[in-house]
Structures are given as structure tokens and as C-alpha cells.
Design a protein around this motif. Structure first.
Motif, short mmCIF file in Angstrom:
data_model
loop_
_atom_site.label_atom_id
_atom_site.label_comp_id
_atom_site.label_asym_id
_atom_site.label_seq_id
_atom_site.Cartn_x
_atom_site.Cartn_y
_atom_site.Cartn_z
N TRP A 91 48.86 40.23 41.21
CA TRP A 91 48.79 38.98 41.61
C TRP A 91 49.82 38.89 43.07
O TRP A 91 50.00 37.96 43.40
CB TRP A 91 49.36 37.96 40.75
CG TRP A 91 48.58 37.96 39.83
CD1 TRP A 91 48.01 38.58 38.57
CD2 TRP A 91 46.79 37.12 40.12
NE1 TRP A 91 46.59 38.17 38.35
CE2 TRP A 91 45.65 36.79 38.94
CE3 TRP A 91 46.77 36.12 40.96
CZ2 TRP A 91 44.91 36.27 39.40
CZ3 TRP A 91 45.61 35.21 40.94
CH2 TRP A 91 44.67 35.26 39.99
N VAL A 100 41.41 32.53 37.11
CA VAL A 100 42.15 31.27 37.66
C VAL A 100 41.12 30.42 36.99
O VAL A 100 40.02 30.53 36.33
CB VAL A 100 42.01 31.50 39.47
CG1 VAL A 100 42.59 31.86 39.98
CG2 VAL A 100 40.65 31.47 39.74
N ASP A 108 39.63 28.64 45.49
CA ASP A 108 40.97 29.38 44.68
C ASP A 108 40.61 30.96 45.45
O ASP A 108 40.90 32.22 45.06
CB ASP A 108 40.84 30.11 43.61
CG ASP A 108 42.16 28.95 42.67
OD1 ASP A 108 43.08 28.78 43.30
OD2 ASP A 108 41.91 28.26 42.31
N GLY A 114 53.53 31.03 41.84
CA GLY A 114 52.27 30.25 42.38
C GLY A 114 51.78 30.28 43.96
O GLY A 114 51.11 29.63 44.53
N ARG A 145 43.60 33.65 45.81
CA ARG A 145 43.70 34.55 44.48
C ARG A 145 43.00 35.57 44.41
O ARG A 145 43.38 36.32 43.73
CB ARG A 145 43.81 33.25 43.20
CG ARG A 145 45.32 31.87 43.57
CD ARG A 145 45.21 31.53 42.26
NE ARG A 145 45.92 30.50 42.59
CZ ARG A 145 47.10 30.74 42.46
NH1 ARG A 145 47.67 32.04 41.48
NH2 ARG A 145 48.18 30.07 42.81
N TYR A 158 50.42 28.30 37.37
CA TYR A 158 49.60 27.90 38.50
C TYR A 158 49.32 26.71 39.34
O TYR A 158 49.57 26.25 38.82
CB TYR A 158 47.90 28.13 37.84
CG TYR A 158 46.59 28.22 38.65
CD1 TYR A 158 46.08 28.74 39.62
CD2 TYR A 158 46.80 26.45 38.50
CE1 TYR A 158 45.01 28.11 40.65
CE2 TYR A 158 45.21 25.94 39.72
CZ TYR A 158 44.56 26.98 39.98
OH TYR A 158 43.71 26.11 41.24
N GLY A 217 43.36 40.14 43.86
CA GLY A 217 43.69 40.21 42.21
C GLY A 217 43.26 41.29 42.14
O GLY A 217 43.88 42.12 43.06
N SER A 256 49.48 37.92 48.80
CA SER A 256 49.62 38.19 47.44
C SER A 256 50.76 36.53 47.09
O SER A 256 50.33 35.47 47.41
CB SER A 256 50.90 39.07 47.04
OG SER A 256 52.19 39.13 47.58
N PHE A 257 51.27 36.50 45.83
CA PHE A 257 51.77 35.59 45.34
C PHE A 257 52.46 35.31 44.92
O PHE A 257 53.25 36.68 43.98
CB PHE A 257 50.39 34.58 43.87
CG PHE A 257 49.38 34.22 44.85
CD1 PHE A 257 49.16 32.76 45.17
CD2 PHE A 257 48.24 35.12 45.24
CE1 PHE A 257 48.67 32.24 45.70
CE2 PHE A 257 47.91 34.44 45.85
CZ PHE A 257 47.49 32.85 46.03
N ALA A 274 51.14 31.38 47.84
CA ALA A 274 50.60 32.32 48.98
C ALA A 274 50.86 33.18 49.46
O ALA A 274 52.64 32.26 50.25
CB ALA A 274 49.74 32.18 49.28
#
Length: 517
Positions: free
Chosen positions: A504, A419, A172, A87, A175, A333, A179, A82-83, A89
Motif C-alpha cells: 500500500w 478496502v 476505491d 490514507g 487503492r 482508511y 495493491g 501508493s498511500f 493517495a
């Protein structure tokens, strides 16, 4: 609803059958419990309470699309990664990941000791089955489109390693893994029966679901990060309309509410903490570069310098947005473009670019407020003669080759969170189905492909800056603001969310606590 209940072997089917079954297989009425709605847990328990809308009948982690339905399943399930709001990780069920030298595969290492809430370990076979279900030919998962043209196949390499093979390099990719619909499920997960057996490897276990009323969760004691989960549970209460939700928040029955004009008219915001729920969408002003007057880049530039961006932020978004600069990179981001000049309304530049010309055009949109604000701004400036055509959503997004949002010279269209390269692929790439501006640029496409291909931080920084600068120069789309959601939160809640409560962030409650009842 009983948890930790193994499925009878005869009822198990592979995840590959999920899409064929579809959402129609889930009958909510049959899943309802006879238990009454809870009201915040036992005395002294720390329960975080959220108001939601009725999610309807689609409650399978792989197919839910509604944000409330995603929350319901996301509190139980867990993704590989996850983030944070910044932004960064965060390892979740995966502890590390890396791309191959050619960028065509990503290898994820699974966390030792992670368990599903039925007590079985999370293995590479579960990850493979989950993603096979998402990208399969007959998949109806909303997540499938995010992987189309990017993810080719998924394979296990032992019990704790998974290899994702890509169609093309995509830096990416983590990411996308974070999702929607990507919570890992057991390989023998029974399609369409999640409410009967709400399995997952996440922070909470689903205790009760009273249809149309509430859903209650208890802390999952077997969660890999249970030591950081201070809550005893979460309760979701279903309200029929926003006003009922606002009144419940005002009465202290729930702990958070989305900020809206109606909410601010009902409650005193000063009595609560205001939290950003993250940047999640923007409205793009698309200019068809093949049609007059927008086939002239100086007209497009003049329009970009004419827009009062802060006025858009204040009058369209109620202040809950950041000023945009005509490239689709949300502020949360990484990496962000550097050193691209920030456009602000500059009427001298507008006059210089128009050079005495007067341009007339129509704004076409289904967002009346945005259209009215923009029309008013432009008609106040010498050289612009602007009319407005507001359509219903059905009219604006009508199917067929003549759909207004893809054919009118100037359109205002909403874009959800993606993204950056996904935006470029959707509305700038040659042949892109949603290229409302009819703008293509071979050099831009090469840079976007190079950005997708490299995992080198320095190269990514340079490329995204060059990509943004090229969009800024050519102005096929004006993006005056990047919107974020905000919530009001009861002051009894302590701790700081690492990110908004969405997919996210993995609905991350680590470090959050509340005063007991």
C-alpha cells in the motif's frame, strides 16, 4: 548480478504468457550469485538493514504472495500510486488520475521521464501488459481476485495515458491499483526470470542475492524521485527463526524488527524507536443470524455490549490494536464513519437486553487465545453460558460445504487488509461465498453499491457512515479490535516513513536516512 542488461531478443516473451509458465519456472538455485553476503555496504555508506525469513522460490513481482517476497521485489518495482499512513493517495508512476462521469472508467496519466532500471522509459504499453497479466484468464497472480468483478480491460491512449474500463463503478479503484503485485514491469518482461534480470522502475536496484543469506540493493540513480532517497542502499538478511532475528537486532546487525512477545522478552524496547507498521487485519466474531440464539437481534446486541473490547486489545493483541465498533473500516482508511456510537462493555444494557434470559452457545475458532479471552469475559456475566471449541486451522477452514468457519453459530475468523466494500462483498452480500453470519440486507447492499459508484467525497462520507451504522444496529459481526503491527527501529535511523513498508505504501523510503557504517 549485472543490472542494466537488455534481454536477448530471442528470449523475450510477452507478459500474457506469464501465468501459463507459473512459479515453477523460477529456479532459485540457478539464480544464486557466487558473491558472498554483504555486511552493510562500503564504509561510510548509509544502508538500511532488515531481517527477513527465507522467501522460498516464488520471486516474480506478479506472483509473489509472501510478505518478505513482496518486499524483495517491491524495493525494485514501482506502482502507479501508493498511500500514506493517513490514507492519502501519493502519485508514483502516475501523476494524476480521474474517473469518468459514469464511474465506469479511470484514466491515469504517467509520469514524464520515469525509467526502468534498464534505461527504457515507462510507457502505457508497459502498464497495459502488466495488468493484462494480472487479470488474464490464466493468471495465477494473487492480485487477480482483487480485480475480479471490477476491472474489465486496460488500454493505452497514447504513450503516457492508460484507461482502465470497469465492470461497475468502483470509487476505491486507486487503492486496488496500489495493491499487491501491481508494480509496473516492461511489456517485454521475461516471465519467470526476474532474478536474472531484476527489472523495475523503483527506488533501488538489486545488486546481489545470495540464496538463504542476503539480498543487497543500491540506490537507483535513475529513479524519478532519487533526490528524496537519502539512503545508499538497503540490505535484507535472511534468518532461520525469530530468535535469530531478535538476537541480530539486539546486536545492531539489522535496523528494525517486528514487535512480538518474544522480541520484547529479548530486547529492551526503550532503547529503540517504536513505529506503527499500520493496521492490517482484524478478527471478526461472526454470528449466524439464521440460527438460535443469534436469530434474535437482541441477543446479538447483548453480546456486543458484553464484550470488553479494551480487554481484547490488551490480552489478545498485546495493546497493538485499536478498539473496534463492529464495522470493518480500518483506521487508516478514508473516509471514516462519523458519529456511530462507540460500544463499550455495559452490563446494565446487557441485563436489559437479555431480560432474564440465559443463552448458551459455543465459540468455534482456530485462534485459541482469542477464544479463551472471549469465553472468560462472557462467562463472568450473568446470562451467558459459553463453551469453547478450538480447532486446528486445517479443521476450521476445511474444504467442503460443512466447513466449521462457515457453519458454526459463532465463529472467530481473521480477515486481512482490504478496502471496506470488499469485506461487505465477501461476508454480507447475497450469495457471498464467505457469508459466515448468513446476513443479507438489500438496503445495505444498495448503499455499498452506491458507495462504490460515487467519487463525491461528501456522498462517500455519508454512505460509509450509514453502512457502518446499519452494521452496528444489526450486529451480524462483532469486531472488537482492529489490529496493527509495530516495529522497533534502531535509533541511528532518521526521518519518518510516510507509511508502513508494504505494498500500500509502495515500500517508500523517501526522506529516510541512517548514520553511515
Amino acid at each position: 548480478m549485472t543490472l542494466h542488461r537488455p534481454l536477448p531478443p530471442g528470449r523475450r516473451r510477452s507478459l500474457s504468457l506469464l501465468a501459463a509458465l507459473g512459479v515453477a519456472a523460477l529456479a532459485l538455485a540457478g539464480c544464486a550469485t557466487a558473491a558472498p553476503a554483504t555486511t552493510g555496504g562500503e564504509a561510510g555508506e548509509a544502508i538500511y538493514r532488515i531481517g527477513i525469513s527465507d522467501p522460498g522460490a516464488e520471486l516474480d513481482p506478479l506472483t509473489v504472495a509472501d510478505s518478505d517476497a513482496q518486499l524483495i521485489t517491491g524495493l525494485v518495482t514501482e506502482q502507479l500510486v501508493s498511500f500514506t499512513a493517513d490514507g492519502e493517495a501519493l502519485p508514483r508512476l502516475a501523476t494524476e488520475w480521474a474517473a469518468s462521469d459514469d464511474g465506469l472508467s479511470w484514466t491515469f496519466t504517467l509520469r514524464d521521464g520515469a525509467l526502468f532500471n534498464d534505461g527504457t522509459p515507462v510507457t502505457s504499453a508497459d502498464v497495459v501488459a502488466t495488468f493484462d497479466a494480472i487479470i488474464g484468464d490464466d493468471s495465477i497472480s494473487p492480485a487477480k481476485s482483487a480485480f475480479t468483478g471490477i476491472l474489465d480491460s486496460v488500454a493505452a491512449d497514447g504513450d503516457t495515458t492508460v484507461v482502465f474500463t470497469l465492470v461497475r463503478p468502483f470509487s476505491d479503484f486507486p487503492r486496488l491499483i496500489a495493491g499487491n503485485n501491481t508494480g509496473i514491469l516492461p511489456a517485454d518482461y521475461e516471465p519467470g526470470a526476474w532474478l536474472k534480470n531484476p527489472v523495475g522502475a523503483g527506488q533501488f536496484v538489486l545488486e546481489d542475492y545470495t540464496v538463504g543469506e542476503s539480498i543487497t540493493y543500491a540506490k537507483n540513480p535513475d529513479y524519478w524521485n532519487a533526490d528524496q532517497i537519502d539512503l545508499d542502499g538497503v540490505e535484507l538478511t535472511i534468518y532461520k527463526d525469530p530468535q535469530a532475528t531478535a538476537l541480530a537486532f539486539q546486536a545492531g546487525e539489522i535496523d528494525r524488527i517486528n514487535v512480538s512477545p518474544d522480541v520484547l522478552a529479548t530486547v529492551n524496547a526503550d532503547d529503540y524507536d517504536t513505529l506503527s507498521a499500520g493496521y492490517s487485519y482484524f478478527y471478526g466474531i461472526h454470528l449466524d443470524v439464521t440460527k438460535a440464539p443469534f436469530d434474535d437481534v437482541t441477543i446479538r446486541e447483548a453480546l456486543a455490549w458484553a464484550v470488553d473490547r479494551q480487554g481484547i486489545v490488551d490480552n489478545v493483541y498485546g495493546g497493538t490494536a485499536a478498539v473496534g465498533d463492529d464495522y470493518p473500516v480500518l483506521p487508516d482508511y478514508l473516509p471514516q464513519p462519523l458519529d456511530v456510537p462507540q460500544r463499550e462493555q455495559d452490563l446494565d444494557k446487557v441485563a436489559e437486553l437479555l431480560d432474564g434470559r440465559e443463552v448458551s452457545f459455543t465459540i468455534t475458532t482456530s485462534f485459541q487465545l482469542f477464544g479463551e479471552v472471549l469465553q472468560q469475559q462472557l462467562n463472568a456475566i450473568d446470562g451467558f453460558d459459553v463453551t469453547l471449541d478450538v480447532l486446528s486451522d486445517e479443521q476450521y477452514y476445511a474444504e467442503g460445504a460443512d466447513s466449521p468457519w462457515l457453519n458454526a453459530p459463532l465463529t472467530i475468523t481473521s480477515w486481512g487488509k482490504r478496502v471496506p466494500s470488499q469485506y461487505y462483498g465477501l461476508f454480507y452480500a447475497t450469495g457471498a461465498a464467505w457469508n459466515a453470519s448468513n446476513f443479507t440486507d438489500a438496503d445495505l447492499e444498495k448503499k455499498v453499491a452506491a458507495f462504490d459508484a460515487t467519487t463525491d467525497d461528501g456522498e462517500r462520507q455519508q454512505l460509509i457512515t450509514e453502512i457502518a451504522q446499519e452494521q452496528w444496529d444489526q450486529v451480524p459481526t462483532i469486531i472488537p479490535a482492529l489490529a496493527r503491527s509495530e516495529v522497533l527501529q534502531n535509533k541511528r535511523v532518521t526521518g519518518e516513513f510516510v507509511a508502513p513498508l508494504d505494498f500500500w505504501a509502495g515500500y517508500n523510503f523517501a526522506g529516510i536516512s541512517v548514520e553511515g557504517e
